[in-house]
Design a protein around this motif. Structure first.
Motif, short mmCIF file in Angstrom:
data_model
loop_
_atom_site.label_atom_id
_atom_site.label_comp_id
_atom_site.label_asym_id
_atom_site.label_seq_id
_atom_site.Cartn_x
_atom_site.Cartn_y
_atom_site.Cartn_z
N VAL A 85 0.87 -1.19 0.00
CA VAL A 85 0.00 0.00 0.00
C VAL A 85 0.90 1.23 0.00
N ASP A 86 0.70 2.08 -0.98
CA ASP A 86 1.53 3.28 -1.15
C ASP A 86 0.68 4.51 -0.86
N SER A 87 0.96 5.16 0.25
CA SER A 87 0.19 6.34 0.63
C SER A 87 0.36 7.50 -0.35
N GLN A 88 1.46 7.51 -1.10
CA GLN A 88 1.66 8.56 -2.10
C GLN A 88 0.62 8.46 -3.22
N ILE A 89 0.15 7.24 -3.49
CA ILE A 89 -0.91 7.06 -4.49
C ILE A 89 -2.21 7.68 -3.99
N THR A 90 -2.47 7.55 -2.69
CA THR A 90 -3.66 8.18 -2.11
C THR A 90 -3.59 9.70 -2.29
N ILE A 91 -2.45 10.27 -1.97
CA ILE A 91 -2.29 11.73 -2.09
C ILE A 91 -2.46 12.17 -3.54
N ALA A 92 -1.80 11.46 -4.46
CA ALA A 92 -1.89 11.84 -5.88
C ALA A 92 -3.32 11.70 -6.39
N THR A 93 -4.02 10.65 -5.98
CA THR A 93 -5.39 10.45 -6.44
C THR A 93 -6.30 11.54 -5.91
N ARG A 94 -6.14 11.89 -4.65
CA ARG A 94 -7.01 12.91 -4.06
C ARG A 94 -6.70 14.30 -4.59
N ASN A 95 -5.47 14.52 -5.01
CA ASN A 95 -5.15 15.80 -5.66
C ASN A 95 -5.79 15.89 -7.05
N ALA A 96 -5.76 14.78 -7.78
CA ALA A 96 -6.34 14.77 -9.13
C ALA A 96 -7.85 14.68 -9.10
N LEU A 97 -8.40 14.01 -8.08
CA LEU A 97 -9.83 13.76 -7.98
C LEU A 97 -10.30 14.13 -6.58
N PRO A 98 -10.47 15.43 -6.30
CA PRO A 98 -10.80 15.87 -4.94
C PRO A 98 -12.29 15.77 -4.63
N CYS A 99 -12.88 14.62 -4.93
CA CYS A 99 -14.33 14.50 -4.77
C CYS A 99 -14.76 14.61 -3.31
N LEU A 100 -13.90 14.22 -2.38
CA LEU A 100 -14.27 14.36 -0.97
C LEU A 100 -14.45 15.83 -0.59
N GLU A 101 -13.71 16.72 -1.26
CA GLU A 101 -13.83 18.15 -0.99
C GLU A 101 -15.02 18.78 -1.71
N HIS A 102 -15.57 18.09 -2.69
CA HIS A 102 -16.64 18.65 -3.51
C HIS A 102 -18.04 18.25 -3.04
N ARG A 103 -18.12 17.58 -1.90
CA ARG A 103 -19.44 17.14 -1.43
C ARG A 103 -20.33 18.32 -1.06
N ARG A 104 -21.59 18.21 -1.40
CA ARG A 104 -22.56 19.27 -1.10
C ARG A 104 -23.64 18.79 -0.14
N LEU A 105 -23.84 17.49 -0.09
CA LEU A 105 -24.92 16.94 0.76
C LEU A 105 -24.30 16.17 1.92
#
Length: 314
Positions: A289-309
């Motif tokens: 498990v590579d935590s850098q992949i998590t960081i890179a994915t969340r930077n490219a796809l910040p869907c957790l930050e885009h939640r409205r509901l």
């Protein structure tokens, strides 16, 4: 990088046999450099009427032996066990609504502190075997997390009970009520048990508590579309939360006739890519498990930050 061993073992009704398999798997995981070994749901004993007699408190012999082995090998462990519960087989608590018992407690408090327990339960197995319904205590279906020093770090009591496809887990098992995130092997890990995977709000609650990996332990049932549901749900929880998922199921046990245990343990990355799939046979496989992949994915796809509901209980 964190090295995680997916320990896909068959589970019998005999705790001693299951403990031997688990200890052998831990030796293999340690030899392969794993920092964390994950075992299936119900590693203590297979679902069935005997879990009412075989449930143990977390300081009982089964978890104690796992903890000693974890400490000896210097690796963390997550495994499924049954603890004595608080409510009784005549109660119908489900979906986190706790039933009243006789004052006995066991497992963990919502903040993860280990509590004591000494009760026993009886009831119905998930495959529909008849329950006694005699008012004796039920059990908790618990995922216990053990540190590399052999101490219990947390325990999660399964919240969503498998009252589906003709099964009635709630007649035998008392539901938990609190999501649990634990830090092991340098990762924030959210604990998920089997049927829980069908409830995305639990995974979202865990990621909101900082989880970067979900450890999903299961005794998944076989049947039409069931294996497809498993693989789809595991990948979905990874994709929608941009998190790693290490999902470990029981290997099929040819001596059992209940249909539980399909294997298919998987490691899925935050983009939904299946990094490992163990198939249906018993296996111990170490993955990274590579935590850098998590960081890179969340930077490219910040869907957790885009939640409205804010989604609550439906």
């Amino acid at each position: 990088m964190t090295r995680i061993a997916l320990c896909q073992i068959p589970v019998s009704t005999e705790p001693a046999a299951n403990l031997r398999r688990a200890l052998e798997a831990l030796e293999r995981a340690a030899a392969d450099g794993a920092e964390l070994a994950i075992f299936p749901e119900a590693t203590l004993t297979r679902y069935g009427p005997r879990i009412t007699d075989l449930a143990e408190p977390l300081d009982g012999p089964f978890v104690t032996a796992l903890a000693e082995a974890a400490g000896a090998h210097g690796l963390a462990v997550i495994a499924g066990v049954f603890e004595p519960g608080d409510s009784r087989t005549g109660d119908t608590a489900q979906n986190g609504d706790a039933a009243k018992g006789n004052g006995r407690t066991s497992g963990t408090t919502p903040n993860g502190d280990t509590a004591k327990g000494n009760g026993r339960t009886s009831g119905t197995t998930p495959n529909g075997d008849a329950a006694r319904g005699d008012g004796t205590p039920r059990v908790y279906n618990t995922a216990v997390a053990i540190g590399p020093d052999g101490t219990i770090r947390a325990a999660y009591r399964k919240i969503h009970l498998f009252d589906s496809f003709g099964a009635r887990e709630s007649e035998l098992v008392e539901p938990g009520s609190a999501p649990v995130v634990v830090e092991l092997a340098g990762l924030r890990i959210g604990l998920v048990t089997c049927y829980d995977i069908r409830f995305p709000e639990l995974a979202r609650a865990l990621v909101d508590q900082g989880a970067e990996l979900f450890a999903v332990i299961a005794a998944w049932g076989s049947g039409p579309m069931k294996e497809e549901h498993w693989t789809t749900l595991v990948r979905a929880r990874a994709i929608e939360n941009t998190a790693w998922v290490a999902a470990v199921g029981q290997a099929p046990n040819p001596e059992a006739r209940d249909g539980f245990g399909i294997g298919r343990s998987m490691l899925v990355d935050p983009m939904g890519v299946v990094r490992s799939d163990l198939g249906p046979r018993p296996a111990v496989q170490t993955c990274e498990v590579d935590s850098q992949i998590t960081i890179a994915t969340r930077n490219a796809l910040p869907c957790l930050e885009h939640r409205r509901l804010q989604v609550g209980r439906s």
